[in-house]
Design an enzyme around this catalytic site. Structure first.
Site, mmCIF file in Angstrom:
data_model
loop_
_atom_site.group_PDB
_atom_site.id
_atom_site.type_symbol
_atom_site.label_atom_id
_atom_site.label_comp_id
_atom_site.label_asym_id
_atom_site.label_seq_id
_atom_site.Cartn_x
_atom_site.Cartn_y
_atom_site.Cartn_z
ATOM 1 N N SER A 56 0.824 -1.204 0.000
ATOM 2 C CA SER A 56 0.000 0.000 0.000
ATOM 3 C C SER A 56 0.860 1.255 0.000
ATOM 4 O O SER A 56 2.003 1.263 0.472
ATOM 5 C CB SER A 56 -0.912 0.020 1.228
ATOM 6 O OG SER A 56 -1.659 -1.170 1.308
ATOM 7 N N GLN A 57 0.275 2.328 -0.513
ATOM 8 C CA GLN A 57 0.922 3.643 -0.513
ATOM 9 C C GLN A 57 1.122 4.103 0.943
ATOM 10 O O GLN A 57 0.191 3.997 1.745
ATOM 11 C CB GLN A 57 -0.012 4.598 -1.246
ATOM 12 C CG GLN A 57 0.505 5.987 -1.412
ATOM 13 C CD GLN A 57 -0.577 6.920 -1.950
ATOM 14 O OE1 GLN A 57 -1.654 6.482 -2.355
ATOM 15 N NE2 GLN A 57 -0.286 8.190 -1.935
#
Ligand code: SAH
Length: 230
Positions: A75-76
């Site tokens: 994930s970012q």
């Protein structure tokens, strides 16, 4: 470069994977609106470059999702920080320290490493065995001793450990699975992306004795919550 020296360098990080790179990332997330100092501290601490393939590590501290194999992504960082803050921070800025938290879709284990120091016990489920098997030794090496990892379908929750004071789901569905809502303790919170692939919102549900409060926090783009395991 191979051998023990590169292993050591890889661990501590140099240049683009150094503590300075993590510091810059934390500053960037703060500018984007992450207010929790505890969450920012975990961003400064967690060696994200170890959760991805060595060939991509120069991108580790850019605020982007990256491929981790098996068609999945790490994930970012902004989204990891936002979800962690949404789960743990109250309106007045105070941080909760929940007893038991469930994480669905642990993937690389990066979100797990950010969340673990901020909760008492973390139960994490991942449906793809190869990702789980890479995350397990890394989390152990990083000292996340309060984490239990399980291979399975997280949409079923973890009935033997329910109820949870917090549930964080890192994969999107059209609606929050009823099974997960039922495993949320009174006063507990669930954070999850909900919607169709082109239009998802991060949703927070807080359960109280007489019902629940739902809030949408931000538009997001997550991989889908899939049934079964592989
Ligand atoms: N937050 C993690 C991974 C995000 S990608 C990271 O930063 O690395 C979402 C993950 O959810 C993927 O690894 C995917 O395999 C997993 N996933 C999807 N559906 C799932 C399910 N039903 N149960 C458990 N894991 C699931």
């Amino acid at each position: 470069m191979n051998g023990p020296q590169s292993a050591l360098r890889r661990r501590s990080g140099i240049g683009l994977t150094s503590s300075r790179a993590r510091q810059r990332l934390a500053e960037q997330l703060q500018r984007r609106g992450i207010r929790s100092q505890e969450v920012l501290e975990q961003i400064r601490r967690a060696p994200r470059h170890l959760f991805i393939d060595e060939a991509l590590e120069r991108y580790a501290y850019q605020d982007n999702a990256l491929p981790i194999g098996a068609g999945q992504t790490i994930s970012q960082p902004y989204v990891v920080a936002l979800m962690t803050q949404a789960l743990l921070m109250d309106e007045d800025g105070r941080m909760r320290r929940p007893g038991k938290v469930l994480e669905v879709g642990s993937g690389s284990g990066y979100q797990t490493a950010i969340l673990a120091p901020l909760v008492r016990r973390l139960f994490a489920i991942e449906r793809i065995r190869s990702l789980l098997e890479s995350a397990r030794p890394l989390l152990r090496e990083l000292g996340c001793e309060n984490v239990r990892l399980r291979h399975g379908d997280g949409a079923q929750g973890w009935p033997g450990q329910a109820p949870f004071d917090g549930i964080l789901v890192a994969a999107a569905a059209a609606a929050v699975p009823e099974t997960l809502l039922n495993q949320l303790a009174p006063g507990g919170r669930l954070v999850m992306p909900v919607g169709v692939p082109s239009r998802q919102e991060l949703l927070r549900i807080e359960r109280s004795d007489d019902g629940e409060v739902r809030e949408t926090l931000a538009p997001v783009a997550f991989v889908p919550l899939l049934p079964g395991q592989e």
